[in-house]
Design an enzyme around this catalytic site. Sequence first.
Site, short mmCIF file in Angstrom:
data_model
loop_
_atom_site.label_atom_id
_atom_site.label_comp_id
_atom_site.label_asym_id
_atom_site.label_seq_id
_atom_site.Cartn_x
_atom_site.Cartn_y
_atom_site.Cartn_z
N CYS A 108 -27.78 30.31 10.22
CA CYS A 108 -28.03 28.92 10.01
C CYS A 108 -28.48 28.41 11.26
CB CYS A 108 -27.37 28.36 8.94
SG CYS A 108 -28.22 26.84 8.12
N GLY A 109 -28.15 26.87 11.29
CA GLY A 109 -28.19 26.21 12.40
C GLY A 109 -27.75 26.75 13.79
#
Length: 212
Positions: A108-109
């Site tokens: 993800c991030g």
Amino acid sequence: MFTIYVYVPDTLADWELGYVTSELNSGRFFKKDAERVALKTVSYSKEPVITMGGMKIVPDCLTDDIVVSEKSILLLPGANTWNDKKHGAIIEKAGELLSSGATVCAICGATTALANFGLLNNRPHTSNGPGFLEMFSPGYKGQNFYVDKPSVADNNLITAGSTGALLWAKQIIEHLGVFKSDTLESWYDYFSTGKPEHFYALMQTLQSDNEN
């Protein structure tokens, strides 16, 4: 012994780590001759971190304490704070680990931080969908290596999008070789489908291991 370093930034996305940390820490499905695993939380300071789910984590060690070794595995979870410059040190360490043959796993991030540092420019990888990295990582130049899948393993770099946590966990466990192959397949089939026959197959793989 493998050492799993779990980086814990503020607003850490709790659910993205659940599958992989619980299995590697508990060892409940490890094969008989599996290498031992130690799990340590790491951050930029020893101050408590509050996750997205409101859980408080006190880091075990600092970024500088990470041992650069092929037995080191760095897990980088998603969070809403990856654009903060205080995370720069762990991304530099990630680059050092990758160059040394150690394993870096980002979801993800965290993939945006790797992308902004240029670590995804020349290796197969994924993130939260086509166009996501361009939006959040000005330094990203790896479009030709982007693979639109939930999780992508490229030797010692394993990346995933926010919905790829289960496959990401499978690929990390497979890379470490701590499950028998049939155990890992049954484990993945059970948690991805919920069908009871896969649970019984999983238990059977453990029984056959005990009989050998």
